[in-house]
Design a protein around this motif. Structure first.
Motif, mmCIF file in Angstrom:
data_model
loop_
_atom_site.group_PDB
_atom_site.id
_atom_site.type_symbol
_atom_site.label_atom_id
_atom_site.label_comp_id
_atom_site.label_asym_id
_atom_site.label_seq_id
_atom_site.Cartn_x
_atom_site.Cartn_y
_atom_site.Cartn_z
ATOM 1 N N ALA A 46 -16.290 -21.322 13.042
ATOM 2 C CA ALA A 46 -17.872 -20.987 12.834
ATOM 3 C C ALA A 46 -18.102 -21.093 11.520
ATOM 4 O O ALA A 46 -17.208 -20.565 10.416
ATOM 5 N N PRO A 47 -19.202 -21.549 10.766
ATOM 6 C CA PRO A 47 -19.523 -21.616 9.581
ATOM 7 C C PRO A 47 -19.839 -20.309 9.131
ATOM 8 O O PRO A 47 -20.510 -19.326 9.766
ATOM 9 N N SER A 48 -19.208 -19.769 8.011
ATOM 10 C CA SER A 48 -19.331 -18.463 7.620
ATOM 11 C C SER A 48 -20.722 -17.914 7.536
ATOM 12 O O SER A 48 -21.283 -16.765 7.523
ATOM 13 N N ARG A 49 -21.738 -18.850 7.098
ATOM 14 C CA ARG A 49 -22.999 -18.555 7.042
ATOM 15 C C ARG A 49 -23.879 -17.862 8.330
ATOM 16 O O ARG A 49 -24.669 -16.937 8.348
ATOM 17 N N GLY A 50 -23.294 -18.419 9.537
ATOM 18 C CA GLY A 50 -23.825 -18.074 10.595
ATOM 19 C C GLY A 50 -23.529 -16.752 11.067
ATOM 20 O O GLY A 50 -23.699 -16.069 12.111
ATOM 21 N N LEU A 51 -22.342 -16.274 10.604
ATOM 22 C CA LEU A 51 -21.692 -14.917 11.036
ATOM 23 C C LEU A 51 -22.289 -13.803 10.182
ATOM 24 O O LEU A 51 -22.107 -12.720 10.649
ATOM 25 N N ILE A 52 -22.919 -13.919 9.122
ATOM 26 C CA ILE A 52 -23.584 -13.057 8.368
ATOM 27 C C ILE A 52 -24.545 -12.342 8.920
ATOM 28 O O ILE A 52 -25.286 -12.802 9.745
ATOM 29 N N GLY A 53 -24.402 -10.787 9.373
ATOM 30 C CA GLY A 53 -25.503 -10.081 10.295
ATOM 31 C C GLY A 53 -25.094 -10.220 11.691
ATOM 32 O O GLY A 53 -25.715 -9.419 12.398
ATOM 33 N N TYR A 54 -23.965 -10.936 11.993
ATOM 34 C CA TYR A 54 -23.838 -11.029 13.566
ATOM 35 C C TYR A 54 -23.062 -9.653 14.173
ATOM 36 O O TYR A 54 -23.257 -9.482 15.264
ATOM 37 N N HIS A 55 -22.306 -9.119 13.380
ATOM 38 C CA HIS A 55 -21.182 -8.020 13.952
ATOM 39 C C HIS A 55 -22.014 -7.114 14.661
ATOM 40 O O HIS A 55 -21.480 -6.650 15.882
ATOM 41 N N GLY A 56 -23.158 -6.413 14.098
ATOM 42 C CA GLY A 56 -23.862 -5.453 14.766
ATOM 43 C C GLY A 56 -24.344 -6.023 16.106
ATOM 44 O O GLY A 56 -24.319 -5.113 17.019
ATOM 45 N N GLU A 57 -24.886 -7.162 16.141
ATOM 46 C CA GLU A 57 -25.563 -7.773 17.280
ATOM 47 C C GLU A 57 -24.471 -7.788 18.460
ATOM 48 O O GLU A 57 -24.609 -7.717 19.428
ATOM 49 N N PHE A 58 -23.286 -8.344 17.784
ATOM 50 C CA PHE A 58 -22.063 -8.473 18.800
ATOM 51 C C PHE A 58 -21.591 -7.222 19.505
ATOM 52 O O PHE A 58 -21.331 -7.270 20.593
ATOM 53 N N LEU A 59 -21.580 -6.292 18.790
ATOM 54 C CA LEU A 59 -21.185 -4.962 19.086
ATOM 55 C C LEU A 59 -22.270 -4.344 20.244
ATOM 56 O O LEU A 59 -21.887 -3.996 21.299
ATOM 57 N N SER A 60 -23.619 -4.528 20.145
ATOM 58 C CA SER A 60 -24.676 -4.090 20.940
ATOM 59 C C SER A 60 -24.597 -5.162 22.458
ATOM 60 O O SER A 60 -24.540 -4.676 23.530
ATOM 61 N N ASP A 61 -24.488 -6.464 22.047
ATOM 62 C CA ASP A 61 -24.320 -7.449 23.352
ATOM 63 C C ASP A 61 -22.922 -6.936 24.209
ATOM 64 O O ASP A 61 -23.223 -7.224 25.203
ATOM 65 N N THR A 62 -22.074 -6.334 23.458
ATOM 66 C CA THR A 62 -20.650 -6.308 24.440
ATOM 67 C C THR A 62 -20.661 -4.594 24.653
ATOM 68 O O THR A 62 -19.770 -4.239 25.083
ATOM 69 N N ARG A 63 -21.521 -3.991 24.324
ATOM 70 C CA ARG A 63 -21.695 -2.414 24.541
ATOM 71 C C ARG A 63 -20.644 -1.717 23.850
ATOM 72 O O ARG A 63 -19.970 -0.740 24.448
ATOM 73 N N GLY A 64 -20.340 -2.352 22.739
ATOM 74 C CA GLY A 64 -19.267 -1.509 21.851
ATOM 75 C C GLY A 64 -17.629 -1.814 22.235
ATOM 76 O O GLY A 64 -16.991 -1.167 21.676
ATOM 77 N N THR A 65 -17.578 -2.834 23.177
ATOM 78 C CA THR A 65 -16.237 -2.941 23.624
ATOM 79 C C THR A 65 -15.610 -3.888 23.200
ATOM 80 O O THR A 65 -14.418 -4.278 23.236
ATOM 81 N N GLY A 66 -16.359 -4.924 22.575
ATOM 82 C CA GLY A 66 -15.756 -6.201 21.881
ATOM 83 C C GLY A 66 -15.149 -5.826 20.637
ATOM 84 O O GLY A 66 -15.410 -5.154 19.941
ATOM 85 N N ILE A 67 -13.848 -6.700 20.200
ATOM 86 C CA ILE A 67 -13.043 -6.852 18.972
ATOM 87 C C ILE A 67 -13.536 -8.101 18.400
ATOM 88 O O ILE A 67 -13.100 -9.080 19.345
#
Length: 611
Positions: free
Chosen positions: A447-468
């Motif tokens: 993935a381009p680094s640019r696209g990952l900026i700001g995604y981690h919080g959304e990722f945790l919400s999408d996986t209900r806090g269970t994703g790593i």
């Protein structure tokens, strides 16, 4: 006494520092009745709070095996996060072998590959320790095969592929060659280090030479440089010369103090010889990657290349209406001195001044590395305005190129589809998908680094806090074009004053709030996330009108949903290009770059015309 120099390398949270604790205890470095903190090597406050190693550190133990002569083992504990990879790259030049620690359940991760690549490239022979074998989901045999495959893909030579393997539990304090073992001690690990890691074998008779690898400061001794003596012998009081990587003289000085490492302490010694890892005081200008040697020295010790930074942020003077209320270090001159000091000790960070002289471009490896720097400055009393992170582009043979990262995601099977969809929106390409047991799937993306900026919080919400999610720099590749950022607009305060519960109660329908009643606000401050894409200016100070007439409804106490409180890293990842994070010792606030509403509209029209 025999000598061994070894580094412990691993992915973050695979148990390096806990294992070092047990090595201390079982070598007799700590008394049986001595009170020692857990993870003793994680010495600064941020490391203790976050549970990760940020700075590489040297320590030394003396092991006396049964029927063996005593051996001094210099151990270097390295960070596991790729953002602090420069620490790993520098430190590996001081050792003759590495212990690769791998979690028995997770197996090799992206940052395992990163540190292994550096170690194998230097020709170091690894010892593989499969840690946490007492986990219920341990799969030690498969993990060992995965490590072997990893070494093959990294072009390890035959000697490196013929590595000894141990199975251990750092927390329980045992290691064994038997994967079924569940008790014992670390004697097999000590024996493997002594038998497998070669002695330094350096020339102790030649002229003194040492490469400065770490820089520290002491209130009484000044600059303290740590490194391994590559040649000759050094005594307290010896005259020395420091030269840079091109052989140019940096300074002449005299060694005022010489330290060896013993457990967690630096112990003064009078003399040291080639192969010893030491810390020296007495130099005023010499820094990391400089060679220190006899006054006749002309040839520098080769220093390893450090990977370039991939991300930058603007550190500016805090110009909000609340500037100067919290911190005592607010001037650009003081901020510049602090950043220059950081760039000197941390070779992965680069600092440059902007055209208006009140802001500084700080480039580093990632959001975590720069977030740690900002948090340290905040605790020292600095006030700053921080911009959204930007990736550093470069010109390639086929046009503009941007940094890409390898992203490994472990999620419950139910959420894998959502993650794949969100990553595709951010221009990521999936390279692997496999079940990882117990109802989980492991997804690998480029993935381009640019696209990952700001995604981690959304990722945790999408996986209900269970994703790593784990990320590591992969390469520079073709520019992917526009990537959509945050989908929601901001709720912006219209006026200066304290937030009122009555007003916030009415605003809850508009979106998610970041503030509580009584919080001080100013015009242009971001106080929440709008449920719709556009920004919305709101009045959070509006109180209930008091009249002589009775209200028909009952005046019950207002109950507000708890606000979303962001950590520093979350705030930096959340903001858009027209927003800033105001960082002070007492607060982290989000704000618009232009506080005045008319100025904001004017600049947005200007930006739209430029596009």
């Amino acid at each position: 006494m025999q000598l061994r120099n070894v580094a412990i390398i691993a992915h973050v949270d695979h148990g390096k520092t806990t294992l070092v604790d047990q090595l201390f205890r079982q070598s007799g470095t700590f008394r049986d009745n001595q009170r020692v903190e857990e993870r003793a090597m994680d010495s600064n406050d941020l490391e203790k709070e976050r549970g990760i190693t940020i700075l590489a550190k040297c320590t030394s133990i003396v092991w006396e095996g049964e029927g063996r002569e005593p051996v001094r083992i210099n151990i270097v504990d390295t960070p596991g996060h790729a953002d602090f990879g420069a620490e790993v790259e520098r430190i590996l030049s001081m050792v003759d072998g590495v212990i690769l620690l791998v979690d028995a359940a997770e197996g090799p991760m992206p940052q395992t590959k990163f540190v292994c690549q550096k170690a194998l490239g230097l020709g170091l022979r690894p010892i593989v320790v499969v840690n946490k074998i007492d986990r219920p989901d341990a799969r030690e045999a498969e993990v060992l095969d995965e490590v072997f495959e990893l070494f093959l893909t990294l072009d390890a030579n035959d000697e490196q592929l013929d590595f000894p393997a141990l199975y251990a539990s750092g927390r329980s304090g045992f290691a064994s060659t038997d994967p079924a073992a569940r008790e014992g001690n670390l004697t097999p690990l000590f024996e493997t280090i002594v038998d497998h890691v070669p002695a330094p074998g350096l020339d102790t008779e030649g002229e003194f030479k040492m490469l400065a690898t770490l820089l520290d400061r002491d209130n009484f001794l000044g600059r303290i440089l740590t490194g391994r003596i590559e040649q000759g012998t050094l005594k307290v009081g010896d005259p020395v010369r420091a030269i840079d990587v091109n052989g140019n003289k940096v300074e002449d000085a005299r060694i005022s103090k010489l330290f060896a490492f013993q457990g967690l302490e630096r112990v003064p010694v009078e003399t040291a010889k080639a192969g010893d890892i030491v810390a020296i005081a007495g130099l005023m200008t010499a820094t990391v990657s400089n060679t220190i040697g006899t006054p006749t020295i002309t040839e520098p010790v080769p220093a390893s290349e450090i990977d370039p930074p991939t991300l930058s942020m603007t550190f500016a003077v805090n110009d909000s209406p609340f500037a100067g209320q919290d911190g005592d270090k607010v001037q650009s001159r003081v901020i510049r001195e602090r950043l220059e000091r950081e760039a000197e000790t941390n070779v992965a960070i680069r600092v440059s001044e902007s055209a208006d002289k009140d802001a500084f471009e700080v480039a580093g490896r990632g959001e975590l590395q720069l977030g740690v720097l900002i948090e340290n400055m905040r605790r020292e009393g600095f006030e700053l305005s921080i911009s959204r992170p930007r990736v550093l582009l470069k010109d390639g043979p086929d046009g503009r190129e941007e940094p890409y990262e390898t992203v490994v995601v472990d999620v419950d099977d139910d959420y894998s589809g959502t993650v794949v969809e969100k990553m595709a929106m951010r221009k990521a390409e999936m390279t692997d998908m496999r079940p990882s047991g117990q109802g989980k799937t492991r997804l690998t993306f480029s993935a381009p680094s640019r696209g990952l900026i700001g995604y981690h919080g959304e990722f945790l919400s999408d996986t209900r806090g269970t994703g790593i999610m784990n990320r590591v720099f992969e390469r520079y590749g073709p520019y992917k074009g526009k990537i959509e950022g945050r989908q929601n607009g901001a709720l912006i305060s219209m006026e200066k004053g304290d937030a009122v519960a009555y007003a916030l109660n009415a605003l809850e329908d508009r979106g998610i709030l970041f503030i509580s009643p009584g919080d001080p606000l100013y015009a242009g401050m971001v106080i929440g996330e709008n449920a719709k894409p556009q920004d919305l200016e709101v009045n959070a100070q509006k109180s209930k009108q008091l009249t002589n007439f009775r209200a028909s409804g009952k005046d019950e106490g207002i109950r507000l949903t708890p606000p979303r409180r962001m950590t520093l890293e979350q705030a930096i990842a959340y903001i858009q290009d027209d927003e800033l994070v105001e960082v002070t010792p007492g607060a982290i606030r989000l704000r618009k770059r232009y506080l005045d509403t008319h100025e904001r509209k004017k600049m947005s029209r200007k930006d739209a015309a430029a596009v």
